[in-house]
Write an enzyme that holds these catalytic residues in place. Structure first.
Site, PDB file in Angstrom:
ATOM      1  N   ASN A 179       7.287  -7.881   5.089  1.00  0.00           N
ATOM      2  CA  ASN A 179       7.380  -7.863   6.551  1.00  0.00           C
ATOM      3  C   ASN A 179       6.484  -6.816   7.215  1.00  0.00           C
ATOM      4  O   ASN A 179       5.954  -7.040   8.290  1.00  0.00           O
ATOM      5  CB  ASN A 179       8.839  -7.682   6.992  1.00  0.00           C
ATOM      6  CG  ASN A 179       9.436  -6.375   6.518  1.00  0.00           C
ATOM      7  OD1 ASN A 179       9.196  -5.946   5.386  1.00  0.00           O
ATOM      8  ND2 ASN A 179      10.217  -5.736   7.357  1.00  0.00           N
ATOM      9  N   GLU A 295      16.095   0.603  -0.625  1.00  0.00           N
ATOM     10  CA  GLU A 295      16.340   0.323   0.794  1.00  0.00           C
ATOM     11  C   GLU A 295      16.423  -1.187   0.929  1.00  0.00           C
ATOM     12  O   GLU A 295      15.422  -1.892   0.770  1.00  0.00           O
ATOM     13  CB  GLU A 295      15.228   0.903   1.658  1.00  0.00           C
ATOM     14  CG  GLU A 295      15.554   0.901   3.143  1.00  0.00           C
ATOM     15  CD  GLU A 295      15.044  -0.332   3.857  1.00  0.00           C
ATOM     16  OE1 GLU A 295      15.896  -1.187   4.198  1.00  0.00           O
ATOM     17  OE2 GLU A 295      13.835  -0.454   4.070  1.00  0.00           O
ATOM     18  N   GLU A 500      15.021   8.423   1.912  1.00  0.00           N
ATOM     19  CA  GLU A 500      13.644   8.896   1.859  1.00  0.00           C
ATOM     20  C   GLU A 500      13.251   9.452   3.212  1.00  0.00           C
ATOM     21  O   GLU A 500      13.874   9.146   4.228  1.00  0.00           O
ATOM     22  CB  GLU A 500      12.695   7.759   1.427  1.00  0.00           C
ATOM     23  CG  GLU A 500      12.949   7.287   0.000  1.00  0.00           C
ATOM     24  CD  GLU A 500      11.919   6.297  -0.514  1.00  0.00           C
ATOM     25  OE1 GLU A 500      10.792   6.288   0.012  1.00  0.00           O
ATOM     26  OE2 GLU A 500      12.246   5.526  -1.436  1.00  0.00           O
TER      27      GLU A 500
END
Length: 518
Positions: A179, A295, A500
């Protein structure tokens, strides 16, 4: 660099790219792996993955389907480079990061054009993400020069000096989604090399072109024995040794899984879907010491309270729903509105979306035919559940001329609907009312995911009271997609593990030991 690569490196207009592609024998490009600072043919040259232009549906690129042998060569190159690279000074690593940032800045329109073409996003959106990629390198270039630590004296029977020491973890697998290809891949590469690790990066097979371009600038930089940085700063020598960062192409079940399972890989930084995150955990479960930063997906709520200024709240909610055609893991795809303003909000929101989010102008296509089919299946499900299509419609079964889906606003869906609960990752948003603050929090948290949320209110007490109760790693109040690179980025619940950003990235890419010296 090949002749084709040199041509790609100079193309900074959409028209130029179109002419370039039409001049090729098959109207598409073929990518190569990048291992040990050299472009390399993959082991099975008859095995390719086809990547299509989302705007037209035409073949754009053939991407290597790398096998275990290709992965092994890349990991071995990174492993051999690690001992010396991990001992380089912070200043040297900083210089290299800044040079990379400068080269991307110099060629930022090249990256933006290819990013727009490869992923389907608007050129304006692509430019924003290229700027963020530049920021990734600049941020970590300076961060490592200003790290702070602490030392303590311990008195007792034996007086000691106690302090914490960090060292690079080793070889990392860096796997990014389709994306935001360049931005999210550089978000991993920059801290990896900044903290002294080496890596093997694998971009999504759906969007690999800008990663290929990015390796071009690394190769250009490596071959320069002396160079002047733009912006007037001069380094004595900026050189990235062979093997420090390698790039392989391929799919997740093949190249990706082989990469994360390698015993030479000591850490994995992954951004992508929940199912793939679960697979990575399974693939690495017996390697307890391997660092994991995952993530994963989001089904993020936007909470709109009755004290908002609609003229300010509606653009934020719409941007959070439809930016990059809704293909951002942080998009607010579930809108909950206080019943007192529900009808007014819905009417104004629908008008705003119809006016400002138009396919081919401010909204691009979705990334691939497979993703188009996935989004369409959710819209068919919504139709079967008697949802109200406030905007949008069911797209055609077999698209021609690209993968276009109109921005869609759905009402009258039950909270248990999979359309409300599962991540669609497209230009689709649901909207529903709530009556109380307690109910708003319950609805926001009634989902397996917990990545992000948007809170729209002018009540300062509510900002904290509600914001601190939402199960989400990121909460935006009266804004969206604001990022300070030193703050923690990551999700709760099924949206991942680890954080992060700044010191949190340092935790991912370094090992911590405590020394006690008499």
């Amino acid at each position: 660099m090949t002749a084709i690569s040199e041509q790609m490196w100079e193309l900074d207009t959409v028209e130029g790219v179109r002419d370039f592609l039409s001049s090729l024998p098959d109207n598409h490009i073929r990518l190569q792996n990048f291992i040990g600072n050299d472009f390399a043919q993959h082991s099975d040259p008859d095995n390719w993955i086809e990547s299509f232009n989302p705007r037209t549906g035409n073949l754009l690129a053939k991407v290597p389907q790398s096998n275990a042998s290709d992965v092994s060569r890349a990991v071995e190159a990174a492993s051999q480079a690690f001992p010396s690279w991990s001992k380089t000074s912070r200043q040297e690593r900083s210089d290299i990061l800044l040079r990379i940032a400068a080269i991307i800045h110099e060629k930022k329109e090249v990256f933006a054009v290819w990013e727009s073409l490869d992923q389907g996003k608007t050129l304006a959106r692509a430019r924003v993400e290229v700027e963020r990629a530049i920021s990734n390198f600049r941020y970590f270039a300076t961060y490592i020069l200003h790290e702070e630590g602490s030392a303590r004296f311990v008195d007792g029977q034996i007086s000691t000096l106690t302090y914490e020491h960090r060292s690079p973890v080793g070889v990392f697998a860096l796997i990014s989604p389709w994306n935001m290809p360049l931005y999210l891949l550089t978000w991993k590469i920059a801290p990896c090399i900044a903290f002294g690790c080496t890596g093997v990066a694998k971009p999504s097979e759906v969007t690999s072109v800008t990663a290929f371009c990015k390796e071009l600038f690394i190769q250009i930089q490596v071959k320069s024995t002396h160079s002047s940085l733009v912006l007037g700063e001069v380094f004595r020598q900026a050189k990235l040794p062979a093997g420090v960062m390698n790039l392989i192409f391929g799919d997740g079940p093949g190249a990706g899984s082989t990469l994360v399972r390698s015993p030479l890989v000591r850490g994995v930084s992954f951004t992508g879907g929940i199912r793939t995150g679960i697979t990575i955990r399974r693939d690495t479960v017996e390697d307890i010491g391997k660092h994991l930063s995952l993530e994963l997906g989001g089904k993020n709520p936007t909470l709109v309270f009755d004290d908002v200024d609609l003229d300010q709240a509606i653009p934020i909610a719409a941007q959070a729903a439809f930016e990059n055609s809704g293909q951002i893991c942080l998009c607010g795809s579930r809108i909950y509105v206080h019943r007192a303003i529900y009808d007014r909000f819905v009417s104004a929101f629908v008008d705003y979306v119809k006016k400002n989010y138009r396919c081919g102008e401010t909204v691009g296509p979705v990334v691939s035919l497979a993703h188009y089919d996935k989004i369409r299946s959710y819209l068919l499900q919504a139709q079967s559940e008697k949802a109200t299509f406030l905007t949008g419609e069911i797209p055609v079964e077999i698209p021609t001329g690209g993968y276009w889906i109109e921005p869609t606003v759905l009402g009258d869906l039950g909270t248990e609907s999979i359309v409300m609960r599962e991540e669609i990752f497209g230009p689709v948003v649901t909207i529903a009312p709530f009556d109380t603050e307690h109910e708003a929090i319950r609805l926001a948290n009634d989902n397996p995911n917990g990545l992000a949320s948007i809170l729209l209110t002018r009540d300062g007490s509510r900002m904290r009271r509600v914001g601190e109760q939402i199960d989400a790693g990121l909460v935006w109040v009266n804004c969206w997609l604001v990022r300070e690179l030193g703050t923690a980025f990551g999700g709760m619940k099924a949206s991942g593990t680890g954080r992060e950003g700044g010191a949190h990235s340092r935790d991912v890419f370094t090992n911590l030991r405590t020394l006690h010296i008499r």
